[in-house]
Design an enzyme around this catalytic site. Structure first.
Site, mmCIF file in Angstrom:
data_model
loop_
_atom_site.group_PDB
_atom_site.id
_atom_site.type_symbol
_atom_site.label_atom_id
_atom_site.label_comp_id
_atom_site.label_asym_id
_atom_site.label_seq_id
_atom_site.Cartn_x
_atom_site.Cartn_y
_atom_site.Cartn_z
ATOM 1 N N THR A 186 0.821 -1.202 0.000
ATOM 2 C CA THR A 186 0.000 0.000 0.000
ATOM 3 C C THR A 186 0.856 1.255 0.000
ATOM 4 O O THR A 186 0.410 2.321 -0.422
ATOM 5 C CB THR A 186 -0.957 -0.019 1.201
ATOM 6 O OG1 THR A 186 -1.688 -1.251 1.193
ATOM 7 C CG2 THR A 186 -1.936 1.125 1.173
ATOM 8 N N TYR A 192 4.509 -12.311 4.917
ATOM 9 C CA TYR A 192 3.348 -11.766 4.211
ATOM 10 C C TYR A 192 3.003 -12.658 3.030
ATOM 11 O O TYR A 192 3.768 -12.741 2.066
ATOM 12 C CB TYR A 192 3.677 -10.341 3.755
ATOM 13 C CG TYR A 192 2.606 -9.605 2.983
ATOM 14 C CD1 TYR A 192 1.270 -9.995 3.009
ATOM 15 C CD2 TYR A 192 2.949 -8.485 2.241
ATOM 16 C CE1 TYR A 192 0.305 -9.297 2.309
ATOM 17 C CE2 TYR A 192 1.990 -7.779 1.532
ATOM 18 C CZ TYR A 192 0.670 -8.187 1.572
ATOM 19 O OH TYR A 192 -0.282 -7.493 0.871
ATOM 20 N N LYS A 233 0.946 -12.243 7.936
ATOM 21 C CA LYS A 233 -0.143 -11.493 7.323
ATOM 22 C C LYS A 233 -0.699 -12.386 6.223
ATOM 23 O O LYS A 233 -0.053 -12.609 5.204
ATOM 24 C CB LYS A 233 0.333 -10.160 6.750
ATOM 25 C CG LYS A 233 -0.782 -9.373 6.057
ATOM 26 C CD LYS A 233 -0.263 -8.094 5.420
ATOM 27 C CE LYS A 233 -1.387 -7.365 4.694
ATOM 28 N NZ LYS A 233 -0.892 -6.134 4.004
#
Length: 295
Positions: free
Chosen positions: A49, A137, A166
């Site tokens: 992001t 992740y 994650k």
């Protein structure tokens, strides 16, 4: 080991840019301040992001330093130091140790499409090069490869500073399998805002969020209600936020959330670096409409 390791709600922070596409470090610090005052226990800096794919090492390290200085241990700070190159990831991770961050997040290698043994060796080798705690992740939608629960279980057993995952494979079943085979003190973060509540129902401990830029307080309230046994309240909040969860992925992340974060925080987060481009007018109108309906 504490659960959840870095706090319950972490937002993967957008990276404010100047008009010339250089990083606006001062506004990044301002945005971090805003986020920790609006429900967030921690932040992930230079993640997907944050447009990490278009940032070099020097930019990432300076961003870590500036945000860490502003946050000043009032929230947990995780730096994105992973890539598809194990040696490069080690170099950045080691350099990040002196910036003031509290941990690192390592994305599954993209493009290479490693085997499960390759995933295991990649994460083990990076994690053993640092004393910082590590979040793995898993985001197959971006990397094209899925890190299987059994591989995460091997890493949790063999590498003491790999403390969390994650999980963004989009599968409640996979999240449940992770909880079934991982130690109870290993943190599972939802990687999808809209799946946070379903993930909690099978044992997740928190979320690394995009929506937390705008609705951090509501998300924290939802998770707190669920843990307190008030599942009806948690469900109500989830449904109230569902349209927002959807609209911020109306096109490629972080295009929508950079606009939404600017509106919510009143901090102009600036443009996106190519190859990402701005929202079109219709998309912008849809985001405005949903944000106006938020409580």
């Amino acid at each position: 080991m504490k659960i959840p390791y870095f706090g319950q709600l972490l937002t993967a922070m957008v990276t404010p840019m100047n008009a010339d596409y250089s990083i606006n470090y001062e506004k990044a610090a301002d945005l971090a301040e805003y986020l920790i005052n609006n429900g967030n226990d921690g932040l992930v800096v230079a993640g997907s992001t944050g447009e990490a794919a278009t940032m070099n090492h020097a930019e990432k390290l300076e961003l870590f330093r500036v945000v860490a200085k502003r946050v000043n241990k009032r929230a947990m700070l995780v730096g994105g130091t992973g890539s598809n190159d194990t040696r490069d990831s080690i170099e950045l991770t080691k350099a990040a140790e002196s910036t003031g961050i509290d941990g690192v997040m390592l994305v599954g290698p993209y493009y290479n499409k490693p085997t499960q043994e390759g995933f295991y060796q990649h994460f083990k080798t990076i994690a053993r090069s640092t004393k910082l705690p590590v979040i793995v992740y898993n985001v197959p939608g971006r990397t094209s490869s899925n890190i299987m629960p059994t591989t995460i279980a091997r890493l949790a057993a063999d590498v003491k500073n790999i403390v969390a995952i994650k999980e963004a494979a989009g599968s409640v079943d996979q999240a449940a399998e992770l909880r079934k085979i991982l130690p109870e003190d290993f943190t599972i973060y939802s990687g999808d805002d809209s799946l946070t509540l379903p993930f909690f129902s099978v044992g997740a401990n928190g979320v690394i969020s995009v929506a937390g830029h705008v609705v951090g307080k509501q998300m924290k309230e939802m998770m707190t209600a669920f843990e307190a046994g008030d599942t009806q309240k948690a469900r109500r909040i989830h449904l109230e936020l569902l349209d927002f969860f959807k609209v911020i992925f109306i096109t490629t992340n972080p295009i929508p959330i950079k606009t939404a974060a600017s509106k919510a925080s009143q901090i102009d987060c600036g443009p996106l670096r190519l190859p990402l481009t701005a929202l079109n007018e219709a998309e912008s109108e849809k985001i405005d409409k949903v944000m106006q309906g938020l409580k």
